[in-house]
Design a protein around this motif. Structure first.
Motif, PDB file in Angstrom:
ATOM      1  N   ARG A  67      88.154 -12.217 -22.521  1.00  0.00           N
ATOM      2  CA  ARG A  67      89.188 -11.607 -23.371  1.00  0.00           C
ATOM      3  C   ARG A  67      88.863 -10.135 -23.648  1.00  0.00           C
ATOM      4  O   ARG A  67      89.766  -9.292 -23.652  1.00  0.00           O
ATOM      5  CB  ARG A  67      89.289 -12.402 -24.671  1.00  0.00           C
ATOM      6  N   THR A  68      87.595  -9.843 -23.863  1.00  0.00           N
ATOM      7  CA  THR A  68      87.179  -8.453 -24.086  1.00  0.00           C
ATOM      8  C   THR A  68      87.504  -7.602 -22.864  1.00  0.00           C
ATOM      9  O   THR A  68      88.063  -6.506 -22.993  1.00  0.00           O
ATOM     10  CB  THR A  68      85.667  -8.399 -24.396  1.00  0.00           C
ATOM     11  N   LEU A  69      87.187  -8.115 -21.691  1.00  0.00           N
ATOM     12  CA  LEU A  69      87.474  -7.394 -20.446  1.00  0.00           C
ATOM     13  C   LEU A  69      88.978  -7.188 -20.282  1.00  0.00           C
ATOM     14  O   LEU A  69      89.419  -6.108 -19.867  1.00  0.00           O
ATOM     15  CB  LEU A  69      86.893  -8.154 -19.253  1.00  0.00           C
ATOM     16  N   ARG A  70      89.776  -8.182 -20.635  1.00  0.00           N
ATOM     17  CA  ARG A  70      91.238  -8.045 -20.532  1.00  0.00           C
ATOM     18  C   ARG A  70      91.736  -6.916 -21.439  1.00  0.00           C
ATOM     19  O   ARG A  70      92.553  -6.097 -21.012  1.00  0.00           O
ATOM     20  CB  ARG A  70      91.928  -9.358 -20.891  1.00  0.00           C
TER      21      ARG A  70
ATOM     22  N   MET B 216      88.433   0.182 -14.855  1.00  0.00           N
ATOM     23  CA  MET B 216      89.229  -1.050 -14.751  1.00  0.00           C
ATOM     24  C   MET B 216      88.428  -2.120 -14.004  1.00  0.00           C
ATOM     25  O   MET B 216      88.442  -3.282 -14.380  1.00  0.00           O
ATOM     26  CB  MET B 216      90.534  -0.797 -13.993  1.00  0.00           C
ATOM     27  N   VAL B 217      87.725  -1.696 -12.961  1.00  0.00           N
ATOM     28  CA  VAL B 217      86.957  -2.622 -12.140  1.00  0.00           C
ATOM     29  C   VAL B 217      85.670  -3.042 -12.848  1.00  0.00           C
ATOM     30  O   VAL B 217      85.356  -4.228 -12.947  1.00  0.00           O
ATOM     31  CB  VAL B 217      86.637  -1.988 -10.764  1.00  0.00           C
ATOM     32  N   ASP B 218      84.918  -2.051 -13.345  1.00  0.00           N
ATOM     33  CA  ASP B 218      83.637  -2.334 -14.015  1.00  0.00           C
ATOM     34  C   ASP B 218      83.454  -1.354 -15.170  1.00  0.00           C
ATOM     35  O   ASP B 218      82.881  -0.278 -14.998  1.00  0.00           O
ATOM     36  CB  ASP B 218      82.488  -2.208 -13.017  1.00  0.00           C
TER      37      ASP B 218
ATOM     38  N   ARG C  44      80.703  -3.588 -26.582  1.00  0.00           N
ATOM     39  CA  ARG C  44      80.609  -5.011 -26.946  1.00  0.00           C
ATOM     40  C   ARG C  44      80.388  -5.864 -25.699  1.00  0.00           C
ATOM     41  O   ARG C  44      79.561  -6.785 -25.697  1.00  0.00           O
ATOM     42  CB  ARG C  44      81.876  -5.447 -27.667  1.00  0.00           C
ATOM     43  N   LEU C  45      81.135  -5.550 -24.627  1.00  0.00           N
ATOM     44  CA  LEU C  45      80.994  -6.305 -23.372  1.00  0.00           C
ATOM     45  C   LEU C  45      79.567  -6.174 -22.831  1.00  0.00           C
ATOM     46  O   LEU C  45      78.976  -7.145 -22.360  1.00  0.00           O
ATOM     47  CB  LEU C  45      82.021  -5.798 -22.353  1.00  0.00           C
ATOM     48  N   GLU C  46      79.020  -4.981 -22.898  1.00  0.00           N
ATOM     49  CA  GLU C  46      77.658  -4.754 -22.425  1.00  0.00           C
ATOM     50  C   GLU C  46      76.657  -5.606 -23.217  1.00  0.00           C
ATOM     51  O   GLU C  46      75.754  -6.199 -22.645  1.00  0.00           O
ATOM     52  CB  GLU C  46      77.298  -3.278 -22.519  1.00  0.00           C
ATOM     53  N   ARG C  47      76.848  -5.661 -24.528  1.00  0.00           N
ATOM     54  CA  ARG C  47      75.959  -6.501 -25.372  1.00  0.00           C
ATOM     55  C   ARG C  47      76.104  -7.977 -25.000  1.00  0.00           C
ATOM     56  O   ARG C  47      75.121  -8.705 -24.941  1.00  0.00           O
ATOM     57  CB  ARG C  47      76.257  -6.284 -26.849  1.00  0.00           C
TER      58      ARG C  47
END
Length: 165
Positions: free
Chosen positions: A5-8, A97-99, A158-161
């Protein structure tokens, strides 16, 4: 919020930025035609009574573009390059968008670029005789553009964590 969801949400924020850059780029090519249409719309609306100075400014810019395009069409080549730069910057945002974690620097660069719009509009606008109201409109692109980028930056951290946990 889970990783997916975070990535979205990061991708939604980046897509907003890409779309804004794309629209800004594409609409910089036909400026003369757009300003002519804009002037016609303004003159057939209440804006002519409510904001006469703004309508006069649009008319002045439209007339200048017709004059310059007629006598010195090569000057418009500068705005063609401006349009191209917007399109290239839109492509750069495909990386996050990719990473987003690996390409967070692009998001950070976008935030810096949005912040730079404000002094540019004030300094160059003042030197070029651009009305303050129009400078504020120009600055709004930086103010509005930074919002999805700051959200994407925060969510990317946040995604990195999440990924490192």
């Amino acid at each position: 919020m889970d990783e997916r969801r975070t990535l979205r949400w990061i991708r939604i924020c980046i897509a907003i930025m890409i779309l804004g850059l794309f629209v800004s780029g594409v609409t910089a090519f036909p400026l003369r035609v757009e300003l002519g249409i804009g002037s016609d719309i303004l003159h057939s609306s209440p804006a002519v009574d409510w904001f006469p100075d703004a309508v006069a400014w649009v008319d002045r810019v439209a007339a200048a573009l017709v004059d310059v395009d007629g006598r010195y069409p090569f000057i418009s080549y500068g705005t063609d390059w401006l349009a191209y730069a917007h399109l290239v910057l839109a492509v750069v945002f495909i990386g996050p968008m990719v990473d987003p974690v690996r390409n967070i620097w692009v998001i950070q660069f976008g935030v810096i670029a949005c912040a730079g719009i404000i002094p540019l509009a004030l300094i160059a606008g003042g030197i070029r005789g651009i009305p303050l109201g129009w400078q504020l409109i120009d600055m709004s692109f930086g103010v509005l553009g930074v919002i999805p980028l700051l959200i994407a930056w925060r969510l990317t951290a946040r995604l990195e964590r999440m990924r490192s946990a």
